[in-house]
Design an enzyme around this catalytic site. Structure first.
Site, PDB file in Angstrom:
ATOM      1  N   LYS A  64       0.838  -1.223   0.000  1.00  0.00           N
ATOM      2  CA  LYS A  64       0.000   0.000   0.000  1.00  0.00           C
ATOM      3  C   LYS A  64       0.868   1.267   0.000  1.00  0.00           C
ATOM      4  O   LYS A  64       0.616   2.200  -0.754  1.00  0.00           O
ATOM      5  CB  LYS A  64      -0.916   0.037   1.234  1.00  0.00           C
ATOM      6  CG  LYS A  64      -1.876  -1.126   1.327  1.00  0.00           C
ATOM      7  CD  LYS A  64      -2.747  -1.021   2.551  1.00  0.00           C
ATOM      8  CE  LYS A  64      -2.014  -1.116   3.871  1.00  0.00           C
ATOM      9  NZ  LYS A  64      -1.334  -2.398   4.120  1.00  0.00           N
ATOM     10  N   ARG A  85      -9.210   1.248   9.224  1.00  0.00           N
ATOM     11  CA  ARG A  85      -8.713  -0.105   9.412  1.00  0.00           C
ATOM     12  C   ARG A  85      -9.686  -0.966  10.203  1.00  0.00           C
ATOM     13  O   ARG A  85      -9.434  -2.148  10.428  1.00  0.00           O
ATOM     14  CB  ARG A  85      -7.415  -0.010  10.192  1.00  0.00           C
ATOM     15  CG  ARG A  85      -6.277  -0.753   9.611  1.00  0.00           C
ATOM     16  CD  ARG A  85      -5.143  -0.521  10.556  1.00  0.00           C
ATOM     17  NE  ARG A  85      -4.003  -1.252  10.196  1.00  0.00           N
ATOM     18  CZ  ARG A  85      -2.967  -0.736   9.530  1.00  0.00           C
ATOM     19  NH1 ARG A  85      -2.998   0.502   9.119  1.00  0.00           N
ATOM     20  NH2 ARG A  85      -1.931  -1.474   9.283  1.00  0.00           N
ATOM     21  N   ARG A 111      11.701  -1.744  10.185  1.00  0.00           N
ATOM     22  CA  ARG A 111      10.661  -1.419  11.164  1.00  0.00           C
ATOM     23  C   ARG A 111      10.607  -2.459  12.278  1.00  0.00           C
ATOM     24  O   ARG A 111      10.743  -3.651  12.031  1.00  0.00           O
ATOM     25  CB  ARG A 111       9.296  -1.330  10.469  1.00  0.00           C
ATOM     26  CG  ARG A 111       9.077   0.009   9.839  1.00  0.00           C
ATOM     27  CD  ARG A 111       7.858   0.069   8.968  1.00  0.00           C
ATOM     28  NE  ARG A 111       6.649  -0.582   9.468  1.00  0.00           N
ATOM     29  CZ  ARG A 111       5.474  -0.506   8.854  1.00  0.00           C
ATOM     30  NH1 ARG A 111       5.345   0.203   7.763  1.00  0.00           N
ATOM     31  NH2 ARG A 111       4.419  -1.131   9.339  1.00  0.00           N
ATOM     32  N   ARG A 118      11.659  -5.521   3.885  1.00  0.00           N
ATOM     33  CA  ARG A 118      11.396  -4.078   3.766  1.00  0.00           C
ATOM     34  C   ARG A 118      12.444  -3.247   4.514  1.00  0.00           C
ATOM     35  O   ARG A 118      12.847  -3.561   5.631  1.00  0.00           O
ATOM     36  CB  ARG A 118      10.019  -3.745   4.328  1.00  0.00           C
ATOM     37  CG  ARG A 118       9.818  -2.231   4.425  1.00  0.00           C
ATOM     38  CD  ARG A 118       8.416  -1.852   4.655  1.00  0.00           C
ATOM     39  NE  ARG A 118       7.799  -2.541   5.757  1.00  0.00           N
ATOM     40  CZ  ARG A 118       6.485  -2.540   5.960  1.00  0.00           C
ATOM     41  NH1 ARG A 118       5.698  -1.920   5.121  1.00  0.00           N
ATOM     42  NH2 ARG A 118       5.981  -3.175   6.986  1.00  0.00           N
ATOM     43  N   ARG A 151       0.058  -9.050  13.224  1.00  0.00           N
ATOM     44  CA  ARG A 151      -0.520  -8.063  12.288  1.00  0.00           C
ATOM     45  C   ARG A 151      -1.411  -8.737  11.250  1.00  0.00           C
ATOM     46  O   ARG A 151      -2.469  -8.216  10.911  1.00  0.00           O
ATOM     47  CB  ARG A 151       0.605  -7.294  11.592  1.00  0.00           C
ATOM     48  CG  ARG A 151       1.268  -6.287  12.512  1.00  0.00           C
ATOM     49  CD  ARG A 151       2.588  -5.824  11.972  1.00  0.00           C
ATOM     50  NE  ARG A 151       2.468  -5.070  10.745  1.00  0.00           N
ATOM     51  CZ  ARG A 151       3.467  -4.896   9.882  1.00  0.00           C
ATOM     52  NH1 ARG A 151       4.638  -5.445  10.100  1.00  0.00           N
ATOM     53  NH2 ARG A 151       3.276  -4.164   8.814  1.00  0.00           N
TER      54      ARG A 151
HETATM   55  P1  AP5 Z   1       4.867  -1.554   1.632  1.00  0.00           P
HETATM   56  O1  AP5 Z   1       4.516  -0.664   0.502  1.00  0.00           O
HETATM   57  O2  AP5 Z   1       5.650  -0.990   2.760  1.00  0.00           O
HETATM   58  O3  AP5 Z   1       3.576  -2.328   2.170  1.00  0.00           O
HETATM   59  P2  AP5 Z   1       2.345  -1.800   3.035  1.00  0.00           P
HETATM   60  O4  AP5 Z   1       1.139  -2.495   2.521  1.00  0.00           O
HETATM   61  O5  AP5 Z   1       2.337  -0.320   3.086  1.00  0.00           O
HETATM   62  O6  AP5 Z   1       2.741  -2.440   4.407  1.00  0.00           O
HETATM   63  P3  AP5 Z   1       2.677  -1.839   5.875  1.00  0.00           P
HETATM   64  O7  AP5 Z   1       3.377  -2.858   6.730  1.00  0.00           O
HETATM   65  O8  AP5 Z   1       3.199  -0.446   5.932  1.00  0.00           O
HETATM   66  O9  AP5 Z   1       1.217  -1.856   6.147  1.00  0.00           O
HETATM   67  P4  AP5 Z   1       0.631  -1.813   7.508  1.00  0.00           P
HETATM   68  O10 AP5 Z   1      -0.759  -1.593   7.103  1.00  0.00           O
HETATM   69  O11 AP5 Z   1       0.872  -2.966   8.387  1.00  0.00           O
HETATM   70  O12 AP5 Z   1       1.452  -0.647   8.256  1.00  0.00           O
HETATM   71  P5  AP5 Z   1       1.024   0.777   8.753  1.00  0.00           P
HETATM   72  O13 AP5 Z   1       2.221   1.604   8.707  1.00  0.00           O
HETATM   73  O14 AP5 Z   1      -0.204   1.246   8.091  1.00  0.00           O
HETATM   74  O15 AP5 Z   1       5.647  -2.809   0.984  1.00  0.00           O
HETATM   75  C1  AP5 Z   1       6.174  -3.836   1.798  1.00  0.00           C
HETATM   76  C2  AP5 Z   1       7.526  -4.302   1.206  1.00  0.00           C
HETATM   77  O16 AP5 Z   1       7.276  -4.923  -0.062  1.00  0.00           O
HETATM   78  C3  AP5 Z   1       8.530  -3.167   0.921  1.00  0.00           C
HETATM   79  O17 AP5 Z   1       9.813  -3.603   1.203  1.00  0.00           O
HETATM   80  C4  AP5 Z   1       8.369  -2.885  -0.580  1.00  0.00           C
HETATM   81  O18 AP5 Z   1       9.557  -2.363  -1.164  1.00  0.00           O
HETATM   82  C5  AP5 Z   1       8.025  -4.264  -1.102  1.00  0.00           C
HETATM   83  N1  AP5 Z   1       7.170  -4.224  -2.282  1.00  0.00           N
HETATM   84  C6  AP5 Z   1       6.117  -3.398  -2.494  1.00  0.00           C
HETATM   85  N2  AP5 Z   1       5.546  -3.648  -3.681  1.00  0.00           N
HETATM   86  C7  AP5 Z   1       6.249  -4.678  -4.218  1.00  0.00           C
HETATM   87  C8  AP5 Z   1       6.137  -5.408  -5.438  1.00  0.00           C
HETATM   88  N3  AP5 Z   1       5.196  -5.138  -6.322  1.00  0.00           N
HETATM   89  N4  AP5 Z   1       7.007  -6.422  -5.653  1.00  0.00           N
HETATM   90  C9  AP5 Z   1       7.981  -6.721  -4.751  1.00  0.00           C
HETATM   91  N5  AP5 Z   1       8.152  -6.054  -3.583  1.00  0.00           N
HETATM   92  C10 AP5 Z   1       7.288  -5.049  -3.322  1.00  0.00           C
HETATM   93  O19 AP5 Z   1       0.622   0.476  10.276  1.00  0.00           O
HETATM   94  C11 AP5 Z   1       1.559   0.065  11.224  1.00  0.00           C
HETATM   95  C12 AP5 Z   1       0.877  -0.071  12.581  1.00  0.00           C
HETATM   96  O20 AP5 Z   1       0.347   1.212  13.005  1.00  0.00           O
HETATM   97  C13 AP5 Z   1      -0.320  -1.018  12.636  1.00  0.00           C
HETATM   98  O21 AP5 Z   1       0.074  -2.341  12.833  1.00  0.00           O
HETATM   99  C14 AP5 Z   1      -1.074  -0.448  13.848  1.00  0.00           C
HETATM  100  O22 AP5 Z   1      -0.488  -0.819  15.059  1.00  0.00           O
HETATM  101  C15 AP5 Z   1      -0.875   1.055  13.697  1.00  0.00           C
HETATM  102  N6  AP5 Z   1      -1.952   1.683  12.908  1.00  0.00           N
HETATM  103  C16 AP5 Z   1      -1.778   2.414  11.755  1.00  0.00           C
HETATM  104  N7  AP5 Z   1      -2.947   2.844  11.296  1.00  0.00           N
HETATM  105  C17 AP5 Z   1      -3.899   2.387  12.152  1.00  0.00           C
HETATM  106  C18 AP5 Z   1      -5.312   2.491  12.189  1.00  0.00           C
HETATM  107  N8  AP5 Z   1      -5.989   3.148  11.243  1.00  0.00           N
HETATM  108  N9  AP5 Z   1      -5.959   1.874  13.201  1.00  0.00           N
HETATM  109  C19 AP5 Z   1      -5.309   1.221  14.172  1.00  0.00           C
HETATM  110  N10 AP5 Z   1      -3.956   1.083  14.185  1.00  0.00           N
HETATM  111  C20 AP5 Z   1      -3.257   1.659  13.193  1.00  0.00           C
END
Ligand code: AP5
Length: 292
Positions: free
Chosen positions: A67, A146, A218, A185, A229
């Site tokens: 994402k 979420r 991270r 990542r 997660r």
């Molecule tokens: P990446 O683009 O980083 O993936 P992502 O889907 O953004 O993954 P996240 O881990 O950031 O999502 P998340 O939803 O768990 O984290 P968030 O920060 O929102 O890609 C992943 C890897 O794959 C990278 O290395 C990239 O280079 C690689 N890649 C990408 N595309 C590729 C491709 N096509 N081919 C090959 N490789 C590829 O949330 C973190 C934490 O914050 C949550 O766990 C929670 O505790 C809290 N939080 C955040 N928002 C909320 C909310 N709304 N409610 C409650 N808690 C929340």
């Protein structure tokens, strides 16, 4: 006007925005994460109202599906700001203990364990940045909503203010590929650009191509947090797929292939949704004109 990584602003004209809808055409490199990360005290000048119909997009999908990577590419193509709730929490985690509010400390504990931060804390954070949702430059929400409760709150806020979502994109990928993406990542500690050690490596090891910032892994990408997660996603976030499908907003995008291929795959559907939204707004305006 919109912000750049260093906190400066660049002018965004109506013509620049229109260019961004033409496939293959270069667009200004705009990232507005800094304002979103810092919160409501930071003012953001916006483009004049009526210059265009803003892109208002929500990105859904399991942790690690890509994402953040797609939000970055869509930001470059569509110029709408990339707003990530996870980034706000991580930015707060980098501040000193005395600068963190009790609610933020609590939130960081949940995040480290891979659990969701409670809705009330997340909603406070989004509500105090709600000006970003009104920005006529549009937005790409990554990681919010979420839970169904968060989605309902967002819908109520947007309905109240007459703001419509353009589309909700759900990225789909087999579990084993998700785990591989998370494990490799690396993220830039300054501009938050995301890399992957094998799939999307930086030109110089451990250094960001864009700003030369140091790359880090991270805390929640450790195997025990990844498991939590993914389970949390299935339980709390996957139901949003149905929620948005029922609202007619869902766009399903296979997240296989390179990031550019996935982005190209999503654009025609987004353009279609936006033209439909535009036609509907024109129709509603015409009805309104007739009634008055
Ligand atoms: P990446 O683009 O980083 O993936 P992502 O889907 O953004 O993954 P996240 O881990 O950031 O999502 P998340 O939803 O768990 O984290 P968030 O920060 O929102 O890609 C992943 C890897 O794959 C990278 O290395 C990239 O280079 C690689 N890649 C990408 N595309 C590729 C491709 N096509 N081919 C090959 N490789 C590829 O949330 C973190 C934490 O914050 C949550 O766990 C929670 O505790 C809290 N939080 C955040 N928002 C909320 C909310 N709304 N409610 C409650 N808690 C929340």
């Amino acid at each position: 006007m919109c912000s750049q990584p260093g906190g400066g602003v660049i002018p965004v004209t109506a013509s620049a925005r229109l260019q961004s809808y033409i496939p293959g055409m270069a667009t200004p490199d705009k990232r507005s994460r800094s304002l979103w990360l810092q919160g409501p005290a930071v003012p953001c000048e916006t483009v004049p109202p009526g210059a265009h119909l803003p892109w208002r997009i929500v990105l859904l999908g399991a942790p690690g599906v890509g994402k953040g990577t797609q939000a970055d590419l869509l930001n470059q193509r569509l110029n709408a700001c990339h707003l990530s709730t996870g980034d706000v929490f991580r930015a707060a985690g980098g501040r000193s203990d005395s600068e963190q509010s009790p609610a933020m400390k609590e939130a960081l504990g949940y995040m480290r364990r891979g659990e969701l931060v409670p809705d009330s804390i997340v909603w406070d954070l989004v509500r105090e940045r709600s000006q970003c949702l009104h920005c006529v430059g549009g937005f790409i929400l990554d990681g919010f909503p979420r839970t169904v409760a968060q989605a309902v709150s967002l819908k109520q806020l947007m309905d109240k203010d007459g703001l419509g979502l353009t589309a909700v994109v759900n990225y789909e990928l087999p579990l084993e590929e998700i785990v591989a993406r998370l494990g490799g990542r690396r993220t830039c500690e300054i501009c938050k650009t995301v890399y992957h050690v094998t799939e999307r490596p930086p030109r110089v090891a451990d250094q960001c191509d864009r700003c030369e910032g140091k790359l880090f892994q991270r805390e929640d990408d450790r195997p025990e947090s990844i498991k939590v997660r993914l389970e949390t996603y299935e339980r709390n976030t996957a139901p949003l797929i149905d929620f948005y499908a029922k609202l007619g907003l869902l766009v399903r995008v296979p997240a296989t292939g390179t990031p550019d291929e996935i982005c190209e795959r999503s654009l025609p559907e987004l353009e279609y949704r936006r033209s439909k939204q535009f036609a509907h707004l024109m129709w509603a305006a015409e009805e309104n004109r007739r009634d008055t």
